[in-house]
Design an enzyme around this catalytic site. Sequence first.
Site, PDB file in Angstrom:
ATOM      1  N   ARG A  37      27.637 -38.775  33.341  1.00 18.08           N
ATOM      2  CA  ARG A  37      28.214 -38.646  31.991  1.00 18.08           C
ATOM      3  C   ARG A  37      29.041 -39.870  31.621  1.00 18.08           C
ATOM      4  O   ARG A  37      29.060 -40.289  30.457  1.00 18.08           O
ATOM      5  CB  ARG A  37      29.057 -37.370  31.903  1.00 18.08           C
ATOM      6  CG  ARG A  37      28.195 -36.126  31.757  1.00 18.08           C
ATOM      7  CD  ARG A  37      29.010 -34.861  31.655  1.00 18.08           C
ATOM      8  NE  ARG A  37      28.175 -33.734  31.245  1.00 18.08           N
ATOM      9  CZ  ARG A  37      28.556 -32.478  31.263  1.00 18.08           C
ATOM     10  NH1 ARG A  37      29.771 -32.161  31.690  1.00 18.08           N
ATOM     11  NH2 ARG A  37      27.741 -31.515  30.861  1.00 18.08           N
ATOM     12  N   LYS A 199      16.811 -15.000  33.465  1.00 18.15           N
ATOM     13  CA  LYS A 199      16.941 -13.857  32.569  1.00 18.15           C
ATOM     14  C   LYS A 199      16.427 -14.123  31.162  1.00 18.15           C
ATOM     15  O   LYS A 199      16.842 -15.074  30.509  1.00 18.15           O
ATOM     16  CB  LYS A 199      18.414 -13.418  32.495  1.00 18.15           C
ATOM     17  CG  LYS A 199      18.961 -12.881  33.812  1.00 18.15           C
ATOM     18  CD  LYS A 199      20.388 -12.411  33.639  1.00 18.15           C
ATOM     19  CE  LYS A 199      20.938 -11.809  34.930  1.00 18.15           C
ATOM     20  NZ  LYS A 199      22.314 -11.320  34.771  1.00 18.15           N
ATOM     21  N   GLY A 356      21.181 -26.246  31.658  1.00 20.71           N
ATOM     22  CA  GLY A 356      21.263 -25.436  32.872  1.00 20.71           C
ATOM     23  C   GLY A 356      20.775 -26.118  34.134  1.00 20.71           C
ATOM     24  O   GLY A 356      21.203 -27.207  34.481  1.00 20.71           O
ATOM     25  N   GLY A 379      25.089 -25.906  27.280  1.00 21.71           N
ATOM     26  CA  GLY A 379      25.175 -24.963  26.175  1.00 21.71           C
ATOM     27  C   GLY A 379      24.725 -25.548  24.852  1.00 21.71           C
ATOM     28  O   GLY A 379      24.061 -24.867  24.067  1.00 21.71           O
TER      29      GLY A 379
END
Length: 398
Positions: A37, A199, A356, A379
Amino acid sequence: MAQYKTIDDLDSSTSRVLVRADLNVPMKDGVITDSTRIDRTVPTLLELAEKGFGVVVISHFGRPKGQRVEAMSLKPVAQGLGKALGERPVAFANDCVGPNAKEVVSKMKPGEIVLLENLRFHAEEEKNDPGFAAELAALGDAYVSDAFSCAHRAHASTEALARLLPAAAGRLMQTELEALSNALENPTPPVAALVGGAKISSKMKVLGNLASKVDFLIIGGAMANTFLYAQGINVGKSLCEHDMADAARDILAAAAKTSCQVVLPTDAVVAREFKEGAASEVSALDAIPEDAMILDIGPESIAALKNILNDCKTLVWNGPMGAFEISPFDVGTNAVAQEAARLTKAGILLSVAGGGDTVAALANAGTENDFSYMSTAGGAFLEWLEGKTLPGVAVLQK
């Protein structure tokens, strides 16, 4: 980027620029363990400094919840930032507002770089407090956002501050927005989206949005088990959200209306244990053993996905195809990722990945540097896939 201001639009009379970066890097015992980053925001900082602007860098680090937590100080990051900038000195202020911040910033000379302390030491940051944003704004003449990974949060440093100063996208933000636009807003068809993970419940909005935009919606990981179960397939002891079967059927119906082909595994690698080197076998979907778990896609599924990618011009990738963290259940993810990388390097495929476990999965496949663009956002990348307007991006529009 026609609808967004960039560094090229900054007024030449500007003397100090506040740059919202994401320096929330992993650290152990005070040592940065992954500087990605930091490295990605360096071009923006160097360009601004070389143009003669005083550069005031602001960032969050961890989740101190509005309290000063010394273990979450950005001070150790200042040294890492200076190293990434080619050993350029980076001054550090022990607060991001108040007397010390003002003093350190006031001593800046053109071309110098200052890093301010963790924004989240102040609860007002996450509350998007206008007073706190005004204190930050007083430290500069213009604002540059270089933190797409934080753009899904309407915080003082990502949203309110951009309304108080002339605002522009940094080079990292610009690169991210261009890559995302090329992948979904104005893509070259056919377009495939590969979505994996555990999920379906966490990615319902993502799947719903993609089903209306892409030609192929490839579903992998344990999410695929829920879709298979929804179609009446016995998935044994596999991770499966049985209560989401109706939601899975809704996604399939929505995709059918837009002529989006939902691609599910046609065979699977199963095992009785979830551990490194566990005994495994390839199974047809209509013969999954009752006491076994689906942990990866099988060779037939891999071949089918390679064929689809060879027919596509654009690929959006989010999540793994199987339990890539442990061998031998990383084979499916690795094989498909390596094919996407090969097509990208050949100039056949535009590939954008992020969110993720995606970075880790593609690194495991040895392809993290071979996609057209790899987003470090989590996110924010997912919310973009959902089709949401990101507040930290909206404020940069002309």
